[in-house]
Enzyme design. Sequence first.
Site, short mmCIF file in Angstrom:
data_model
loop_
_atom_site.label_atom_id
_atom_site.label_comp_id
_atom_site.label_asym_id
_atom_site.label_seq_id
_atom_site.Cartn_x
_atom_site.Cartn_y
_atom_site.Cartn_z
CB VAL A 18 39.20 29.96 -18.85
CG1 VAL A 18 40.78 29.49 -17.80
CG2 VAL A 18 39.02 31.36 -18.56
CB SER A 19 34.36 27.35 -19.19
OG SER A 19 35.24 26.26 -19.46
CB SER A 20 33.00 31.15 -17.57
OG SER A 20 33.64 30.83 -16.30
CD GLN A 23 36.05 28.11 -15.41
OE1 GLN A 23 36.99 28.05 -16.65
NE2 GLN A 23 35.04 26.96 -15.01
#
Length: 540
Positions: A18-20, A23
Site C-alpha cells: 500500500v502507498s502509506s 492506508q
Amino acid sequence: MDGLVNTKPTKAVIYCRVSSKAQEVTGHGLESQETRCRQYAQAKGYDVAAVFPDTITGEGDFMKRPGMVALLSFLDSQPDERYVVIFDDLKRFARDRDFHFRLRDAFRQRDASVECLNFTFEDTPEGEFIETILAAQGQLERKQNGRQVAQKMKARMQNGYWIHNAPIGYRYQTQKGRGKVLIPNPPLDSIVKEGIEGFASGRFATQAEVMRFFDSFPEFPRNRHGQVVQQRVADVLTRPIYAGYICSERYGLNWLKAQHEPLISLETYDKVQKRREGAAYAPRRSNIGDDFALRGIATCACCDAPLRSSWSKGLTKYYAYYLCQTKGCKAYGKSIPRDKIEGEVGEIVKALTPTQSLITLTTQMFKDAWAMRSDQAKANIAAGKRRLASIEREIEQVLARIMDTNNDTVIRAYEDKLAKLEREKVKQSDILVNQMPGKGAFDKKLELALRFLANPWKLWETGHVQARRLVLKLAFGGPIAYCRNEGARTPKISIPFKMLGGISKGEFFYGADEKTRTSTGVTPQRPQRCASTIPPHPHA
C-alpha cells in the site's frame, strides 16, 4: 513406485503493498491483497513460504521498499530453490517503466518467475510490448497523482492551512468544514512560547540557554538518543509558523496569514531573528548572582565599581556577602552581609508608598495619557492603511514586470523584491491589527500599574531574586551606591515614583516619618568619599 511422478508443490512468496502507513491503519489493503494472493496460490497448488508487505511507494524505486529488499534477500539466501513471486496487481509491482524492467531482471537473475492476478506475463515480443505500455501507464498515473496531490497541498496552504507535520507545540484536530487544523498542544505550547519570548527579551542570552530550558522539561521531544539538539532549537526559533504565518520555498509561498492561532507575535519573531543575527555570546557559566538581588545594581560608594558577591564558608554553614574587589579602593576586600545591604535597600523600597490622593491623581493622568494614545493610534492606522495600499500597488507592478520578461536573472530579481514586499505587507498588516488596544485593556493595565506603584514593597517582600530585581529596575533610575560604614546613598528614583512623590529639596520619601528615614541609613546627599578608616569585617 517407479511409475509415480514427483508431485512436490511449487514454492511461492507473496508481495503486497500500500502507498502509506495511513492506508495500512485505516484500510484493509494489505490484508485483502494477501487473501486474494493466497487463494490464487491455493488454486494453482503453490506452497506459500512467506509474505512480504510494504507500506511505502519508494517513489517508483523498488530498492527503497523494505519489503521488496527483504524479498530479494530471501531469494538470495536460497539459490537452489525456484520460487514464484505473486502480485495482486501490476501496479503493486512497479509504477515506473524503467524500474519495472529492472525488477523483472532482478527476478530472472534469481531464477524466480512472476505471476500477477490480473495480468499474464509472456516472454514474447507482443507480451513485452503490452507490458511496456502498462508499465508506462502506471508511471503516468503515478506522476499525475503526484501533481494533483502537490496542487491540492499548495492550494490548502494558500488558504492558510499548514499541511506538513505539526510543529512542536501544536497538534492537528479535525474540524467540520475545515479539515485538519493546527491547534495549541498543552503543555508544549506554553514551553515553546516561553522559550521563544525568553530569547527575544534577553532572558536567554544564547541559543544554548534555550536548549537547556527545553531540556528541563521531560515532555519536550527528543531525538533517538534522548537529547534536545541545537538544530531542533534553531527550527523553533526561526519558523514563521509560530507567529501565525506560512512560508514555503517548495511551493513558492511567502508570509501568508495562517488559519491557526499563533503562539507569539510577529514583533517577537522579528526580535528573535535580529538577536540571532547579532553578536555571539560566550558560553554560559555558573552565575552566583542568581542568589544576590543587588548583583550588578549595588556599587561601591568609594570607587563606583559594582559590588561583587560571594559565599563564605563558616564553621557550620555558608554566609552570603557583597564586597568591593577594586584594588586601591579603601573598601577593597571589606565584605558586607547580604541580608544587611538588601534589608536596608528594602526599607527604601518600603518607603516608596504614595498617598491615596496621589493615586487618584495618577489614575486621571493614566486616563488622559490613554486618550492621547488612542488618538495617536487612529492617526497611525490611517497612515498604515495608506502605506498598505502603496505596497499592494508595488506588488501589482512587480507581478506585471515578471509577466513581461523572459530573462531568468531579471525574474529572480523581481521575485526577491516581491518576497520583500510581501514580508513588508505582512508586517504592516500586523502593526495595524495591534494599534488599537482591545476592549478592557485600559482597566487591566491600569490595575496592574497602580497595584505596583501603590505598594512595591509587597513584591519585594516575596524574597524572590527575580521579583526584587524587577522592583529595583522599575523603582530606581540607576545603580545604588552603598558605603559599608554609612549605608546606602540617595538612589535615583524612576520617573513614575518621582511624579508621585513630588520630590523636592533632596527628599524622596512619600510622607515617611523621621524614624523611617533614619532606619534606612540613607543620607540625603552623597559625600565625596567614604570615611578614611573602615574597620574590616571579621569574615573579610
